[in-house]
Design a protein around this motif. Structure first.
Motif, PDB file in Angstrom:
ATOM      1  N   ILE A 243       0.834  -1.211   0.000  1.00 14.68           N
ATOM      2  CA  ILE A 243       0.000   0.000   0.000  1.00 14.68           C
ATOM      3  C   ILE A 243       0.860   1.250   0.000  1.00 14.68           C
ATOM      4  O   ILE A 243       0.545   2.248  -0.656  1.00 14.68           O
ATOM      5  CB  ILE A 243      -0.934  -0.007   1.219  1.00 14.68           C
ATOM      6  N   GLY A 244       1.978   1.212   0.713  1.00 13.24           N
ATOM      7  CA  GLY A 244       2.815   2.402   0.844  1.00 13.24           C
ATOM      8  C   GLY A 244       3.489   2.827  -0.438  1.00 13.24           C
ATOM      9  O   GLY A 244       3.567   4.030  -0.731  1.00 13.24           O
ATOM     10  N   VAL A 245       3.968   1.875  -1.217  1.00 16.29           N
ATOM     11  CA  VAL A 245       4.662   2.238  -2.461  1.00 16.29           C
ATOM     12  C   VAL A 245       3.741   2.950  -3.447  1.00 16.29           C
ATOM     13  O   VAL A 245       4.140   3.970  -4.031  1.00 16.29           O
ATOM     14  CB  VAL A 245       5.322   0.988  -3.100  1.00 16.29           C
ATOM     15  N   PRO A 246       2.497   2.472  -3.670  1.00 13.03           N
ATOM     16  CA  PRO A 246       1.591   3.251  -4.531  1.00 13.03           C
ATOM     17  C   PRO A 246       1.343   4.667  -4.003  1.00 13.03           C
ATOM     18  O   PRO A 246       1.245   5.613  -4.787  1.00 13.03           O
ATOM     19  CB  PRO A 246       0.303   2.423  -4.523  1.00 13.03           C
ATOM     20  N   VAL A 247       1.247   4.814  -2.684  1.00 12.72           N
ATOM     21  CA  VAL A 247       1.085   6.151  -2.102  1.00 12.72           C
ATOM     22  C   VAL A 247       2.304   7.008  -2.411  1.00 12.72           C
ATOM     23  O   VAL A 247       2.186   8.192  -2.782  1.00 12.72           O
ATOM     24  CB  VAL A 247       0.873   6.059  -0.576  1.00 12.72           C
ATOM     25  N   PHE A 248       3.494   6.412  -2.272  1.00 11.95           N
ATOM     26  CA  PHE A 248       4.728   7.132  -2.566  1.00 11.95           C
ATOM     27  C   PHE A 248       4.786   7.531  -4.041  1.00 11.95           C
ATOM     28  O   PHE A 248       5.126   8.671  -4.378  1.00 11.95           O
ATOM     29  CB  PHE A 248       5.930   6.253  -2.209  1.00 11.95           C
ATOM     30  N   LEU A 374     -11.024   9.371  -2.521  1.00 15.16           N
ATOM     31  CA  LEU A 374     -11.802   8.334  -1.849  1.00 15.16           C
ATOM     32  C   LEU A 374     -11.559   6.968  -2.487  1.00 15.16           C
ATOM     33  O   LEU A 374     -11.385   5.964  -1.785  1.00 15.16           O
ATOM     34  CB  LEU A 374     -13.291   8.670  -1.875  1.00 15.16           C
ATOM     35  N   PHE A 375     -11.553   6.917  -3.817  1.00 18.07           N
ATOM     36  CA  PHE A 375     -11.264   5.650  -4.505  1.00 18.07           C
ATOM     37  C   PHE A 375      -9.928   5.084  -4.036  1.00 18.07           C
ATOM     38  O   PHE A 375      -9.814   3.897  -3.713  1.00 18.07           O
ATOM     39  CB  PHE A 375     -11.218   5.852  -6.025  1.00 18.07           C
ATOM     40  N   THR A 376      -8.925   5.951  -4.013  1.00 20.74           N
ATOM     41  CA  THR A 376      -7.595   5.512  -3.593  1.00 20.74           C
ATOM     42  C   THR A 376      -7.605   5.010  -2.156  1.00 20.74           C
ATOM     43  O   THR A 376      -6.999   3.989  -1.827  1.00 20.74           O
ATOM     44  CB  THR A 376      -6.583   6.662  -3.743  1.00 20.74           C
ATOM     45  N   GLY A 377      -8.307   5.730  -1.288  1.00 18.07           N
ATOM     46  CA  GLY A 377      -8.408   5.323   0.112  1.00 18.07           C
ATOM     47  C   GLY A 377      -9.077   3.968   0.280  1.00 18.07           C
ATOM     48  O   GLY A 377      -8.666   3.159   1.125  1.00 18.07           O
ATOM     49  N   ILE A 378     -10.104   3.702  -0.509  1.00 21.73           N
ATOM     50  CA  ILE A 378     -10.792   2.405  -0.454  1.00 21.73           C
ATOM     51  C   ILE A 378      -9.834   1.288  -0.863  1.00 21.73           C
ATOM     52  O   ILE A 378      -9.770   0.239  -0.218  1.00 21.73           O
ATOM     53  CB  ILE A 378     -12.036   2.414  -1.362  1.00 21.73           C
ATOM     54  N   PHE A 379      -9.085   1.509  -1.928  1.00 24.42           N
ATOM     55  CA  PHE A 379      -8.142   0.491  -2.385  1.00 24.42           C
ATOM     56  C   PHE A 379      -7.057   0.249  -1.342  1.00 24.42           C
ATOM     57  O   PHE A 379      -6.617  -0.887  -1.123  1.00 24.42           O
ATOM     58  CB  PHE A 379      -7.515   0.906  -3.722  1.00 24.42           C
ATOM     59  N   GLN A 380      -6.593   1.322  -0.699  1.00 22.03           N
ATOM     60  CA  GLN A 380      -5.577   1.179   0.345  1.00 22.03           C
ATOM     61  C   GLN A 380      -6.128   0.403   1.536  1.00 22.03           C
ATOM     62  O   GLN A 380      -5.482  -0.512   2.051  1.00 22.03           O
ATOM     63  CB  GLN A 380      -5.098   2.559   0.805  1.00 22.03           C
ATOM     64  N   ALA A 381      -7.330   0.773   1.977  1.00 21.16           N
ATOM     65  CA  ALA A 381      -7.914   0.162   3.169  1.00 21.16           C
ATOM     66  C   ALA A 381      -8.203  -1.318   2.980  1.00 21.16           C
ATOM     67  O   ALA A 381      -8.135  -2.100   3.939  1.00 21.16           O
ATOM     68  CB  ALA A 381      -9.208   0.897   3.546  1.00 21.16           C
ATOM     69  N   THR A 382      -8.540  -1.710   1.759  1.00 21.29           N
ATOM     70  CA  THR A 382      -8.893  -3.103   1.489  1.00 21.29           C
ATOM     71  C   THR A 382      -7.726  -3.899   0.903  1.00 21.29           C
ATOM     72  O   THR A 382      -7.922  -4.999   0.382  1.00 21.29           O
ATOM     73  CB  THR A 382     -10.100  -3.167   0.535  1.00 21.29           C
ATOM     74  N   ALA A 383      -6.521  -3.337   0.985  1.00 21.72           N
ATOM     75  CA  ALA A 383      -5.291  -4.016   0.561  1.00 21.72           C
ATOM     76  C   ALA A 383      -5.289  -4.373  -0.920  1.00 21.72           C
ATOM     77  O   ALA A 383      -4.717  -5.383  -1.321  1.00 21.72           O
ATOM     78  CB  ALA A 383      -5.051  -5.275   1.412  1.00 21.72           C
ATOM     79  N   GLN A 384      -5.925  -3.532  -1.743  1.00 23.22           N
ATOM     80  CA  GLN A 384      -5.916  -3.750  -3.193  1.00 23.22           C
ATOM     81  C   GLN A 384      -4.720  -3.004  -3.784  1.00 23.22           C
ATOM     82  O   GLN A 384      -4.845  -1.904  -4.328  1.00 23.22           O
ATOM     83  CB  GLN A 384      -7.234  -3.257  -3.807  1.00 23.22           C
ATOM     84  N   GLY A 385      -3.541  -3.623  -3.655  1.00 21.72           N
ATOM     85  CA  GLY A 385      -2.306  -2.952  -4.037  1.00 21.72           C
ATOM     86  C   GLY A 385      -2.233  -2.578  -5.504  1.00 21.72           C
ATOM     87  O   GLY A 385      -1.759  -1.495  -5.855  1.00 21.72           O
ATOM     88  N   THR A 386      -2.708  -3.460  -6.390  1.00 23.16           N
ATOM     89  CA  THR A 386      -2.626  -3.174  -7.823  1.00 23.16           C
ATOM     90  C   THR A 386      -3.495  -1.977  -8.195  1.00 23.16           C
ATOM     91  O   THR A 386      -3.065  -1.080  -8.938  1.00 23.16           O
ATOM     92  CB  THR A 386      -3.071  -4.401  -8.640  1.00 23.16           C
ATOM     93  N   ALA A 387      -4.724  -1.958  -7.677  1.00 20.55           N
ATOM     94  CA  ALA A 387      -5.620  -0.838  -7.954  1.00 20.55           C
ATOM     95  C   ALA A 387      -5.060   0.462  -7.383  1.00 20.55           C
ATOM     96  O   ALA A 387      -5.131   1.524  -8.023  1.00 20.55           O
ATOM     97  CB  ALA A 387      -7.010  -1.117  -7.373  1.00 20.55           C
ATOM     98  N   ALA A 388      -4.502   0.393  -6.170  1.00 19.73           N
ATOM     99  CA  ALA A 388      -3.898   1.585  -5.570  1.00 19.73           C
ATOM    100  C   ALA A 388      -2.723   2.072  -6.412  1.00 19.73           C
ATOM    101  O   ALA A 388      -2.518   3.286  -6.583  1.00 19.73           O
ATOM    102  CB  ALA A 388      -3.434   1.271  -4.145  1.00 19.73           C
ATOM    103  N   PHE A 389      -1.954   1.128  -6.964  1.00 22.31           N
ATOM    104  CA  PHE A 389      -0.820   1.501  -7.809  1.00 22.31           C
ATOM    105  C   PHE A 389      -1.300   2.201  -9.081  1.00 22.31           C
ATOM    106  O   PHE A 389      -0.746   3.225  -9.491  1.00 22.31           O
ATOM    107  CB  PHE A 389      -0.005   0.257  -8.178  1.00 22.31           C
ATOM    108  N   ILE A 390      -2.338   1.659  -9.708  1.00 24.46           N
ATOM    109  CA  ILE A 390      -2.877   2.284 -10.929  1.00 24.46           C
ATOM    110  C   ILE A 390      -3.350   3.698 -10.635  1.00 24.46           C
ATOM    111  O   ILE A 390      -3.090   4.633 -11.404  1.00 24.46           O
ATOM    112  CB  ILE A 390      -4.011   1.427 -11.510  1.00 24.46           C
ATOM    113  N   MET A 391      -4.044   3.873  -9.516  1.00 23.00           N
ATOM    114  CA  MET A 391      -4.506   5.216  -9.154  1.00 23.00           C
ATOM    115  C   MET A 391      -3.330   6.154  -8.905  1.00 23.00           C
ATOM    116  O   MET A 391      -3.436   7.356  -9.122  1.00 23.00           O
ATOM    117  CB  MET A 391      -5.385   5.150  -7.897  1.00 23.00           C
ATOM    118  N   SER A 392      -2.214   5.602  -8.445  1.00 20.36           N
ATOM    119  CA  SER A 392      -1.065   6.442  -8.131  1.00 20.36           C
ATOM    120  C   SER A 392      -0.382   6.990  -9.369  1.00 20.36           C
ATOM    121  O   SER A 392       0.297   8.015  -9.305  1.00 20.36           O
ATOM    122  CB  SER A 392      -0.060   5.651  -7.283  1.00 20.36           C
ATOM    123  N   VAL A 393      -0.537   6.304 -10.502  1.00 26.59           N
ATOM    124  CA  VAL A 393       0.195   6.732 -11.696  1.00 26.59           C
ATOM    125  C   VAL A 393      -0.699   7.313 -12.785  1.00 26.59           C
ATOM    126  O   VAL A 393      -0.211   8.021 -13.672  1.00 26.59           O
ATOM    127  CB  VAL A 393       1.001   5.560 -12.303  1.00 26.59           C
TER     128      VAL A 393
END
Length: 450
Positions: A243-248, A374-393
């Motif tokens: 989760i942290g790397v997509p946030v970074f 909010l979308f990003t937060g949901i992906f982070q909270a539910t441990a959806q790393g791939t989705a969080a990564f896509i949102m990050s880029v």
């Protein structure tokens, strides 16, 4: 986590639980923006456009340093909230100790690498001859203070993750108040201009760190900064960095986007860069309030994901309604008084006109920005790393080509409108992924509820 915080996680009405977690975060983030705005205001009283330009140019560097703290803090924080939902309290201690010491190490690495390369960094930020010296002063202080800044953002996140939202808010407010007091002294008493403003930021973060460390050491039931609990197991590393790397990466892209925007805007002169710096700080106020709302509910969503998924869905639905209401209110206010807002920072008619125009355009995507967060937060909270990564880029990947095309087609106006286009694309991608993952995860969610 005491019984009161546990009640908000498990049993309090959704609106009340969201308020408990989100309102302190909203107040804290909004005050953080206020001190960012006041930094520009204090420097603006010196009537030196080069100083304001330097402040705008250093935003990408600060975003990178902040991103390191957010990477560890958000990654560890969402993991801590999920572990609390599963009653794995010893694991929480290990994760919190890991977060503390890994943040310090990352900050020291930034300082050690950055200081020898300070001149190339200044040139890379796009400093002109007039703003080079002021930019270098700010960058030097931020690099020296990077271990403090990284640790501040980490601790703020992990304190909030155990349900201590008010404590997290108090730490942020303490940092803001100290920063404002120090700003007034360094500008009006000691006349340290940019170097004083940067020093005030680092010192204020240090004061907040002391407050958070006291809370963790003496009041928190589960968090710890004791080195004896430090553990860098495969499970901890995987869950934190998933989760942290997509946030970074998202923060890096935001910093890169700011850098690229500055490089485009500098073609239209220092006033364009200064106007964007002022207007972006004003835009941060409503954006950070919405961000505070969305990030504030992440621990509640993460806890509910492992404990009560119906409550998770209700939390998300209520949060969307709040985003709509806040976006409407802020939009009306800005369109009515944008000239007066820009006029608080400068009496230059050109800066006021350009800054007001930028505000009008960028506020069009305020609701979209809130929903994307909010979308990003949901992906982070539910441990959806791939989705969080896509949102990050996705926003950065979209913005870069749009910027080149829009600048070529419509100059300055195209550069500003490219921000809205990139936000819209990120919103659409996030909405599609949330819908797909909602259907895909439904059987697993039903199993967790049973």
């Amino acid at each position: 986590m005491d019984a009161e915080n546990l009640r908000y996680f498990e049993k309090a009405p959704v609106a009340k639980a969201v308020a408990h977690f989100a309102v302190p975060m909203m107040l804290g983030t909004s005050l953080s923006v206020i001190y960012s705005i006041l930094n520009a205001y204090f420097l603006g009283t010196l009537h030196n456009t080069a100083m304001l330009t330097a402040l705008a140019l250093t935003l990408p560097l600060f975003a990178i340093i902040m991103a390191l703290g957010t990477m560890i803090g958000m990654g560890s924080g969402t993991f801590i909230s999920r572990l609390l939902g599963e009653n794995k309290y010893d694991d929480v201690k290990q994760v919190s100790s890991f977060a503390f010491y890994s943040s310090l190490v990352l900050g020291l690495i930034v300082m050690a690498v950055g200081l020898p390369l300070i001149d190339p960094i200044i040139y890379g930020l796009g400093a002109t001859h007039d703003s080079f010296g002021f930019t270098k002063d700010y960058v030097m202080i931020m690099l020296i203070g990077s271990p403090i800044v990284v640790l501040f953002f980490t601790l703020e996140n992990i304190v909030r993750s155990e349900g201590a939202a008010i404590t997290s808010m108090i730490g942020m407010i303490l940092s803001v108040v100290v920063n404002i007091i120090l700003d007034s002294f360094v500008i009006f008493v000691f006349h340290w201009d940019v170097i004083g403003v940067a020093s005030a930021t680092v010192i204020s973060n240090l004061v907040a760190i002391a407050f958070y460390a006291f809370h963790i050491g003496y009041k928190s039931q589960f968090l710890t900064v004791s080195v004896k609990w430090f553990k860098a197991s495969k499970e901890i590393l995987s869950n934190v960095f998933k989760i942290g790397v997509p946030v970074f990466i998202m923060s890096i892209f935001l910093g890169a986007m700011s850098l690229i925007l500055n490089r485009f805007l500098i073609e239209y002169g220092d006033p364009a860069v200064a106007a964007y710096g002022i207007s972006s700080r004003l835009l941060q106020f409503p954006e950070f309030i919405l961000m505070g709302l969305c990030e504030g509910v992440v621990p509640l969503i993460a806890f509910s994901f492992t404990a009560n998924t119906l409550r998770m869905k209700q939390t998300i639905g209520f949060t969307i309604k709040m985003i709509v209401a806040l976006a409407i209110v802020f939009g009306i206010v800005v369109y009515l008084i944008s000239d007066h807002l820009i006029g608080l920072f400068t009496n230059d008619p050109q800066l006021i006109e350009m800054g007001s125009y930028i505000l009008h355009v960028t506020f069009l995507s305020l609701f979209i920005t809130g929903m994307t967060t909010l979308f990003t937060g949901i992906f982070q909270a539910t441990a959806q790393g791939t989705a969080a990564f896509i949102m990050s880029v996705i926003q950065g990947v979209t913005l870069i080509p749009v910027l080149y095309i829009a600048n070529w087609m419509n100059g300055f106006h195209g550069v500003i409108w490219s921000l809205v286009i990139a936000d819209a694309v990120a919103f659409l991608v996030g909405a599609i992924m949330l819908y797909v993952l909602r259907n895909k995860l439904q059987p697993d969610l039903d199993r967790l509820v049973q």
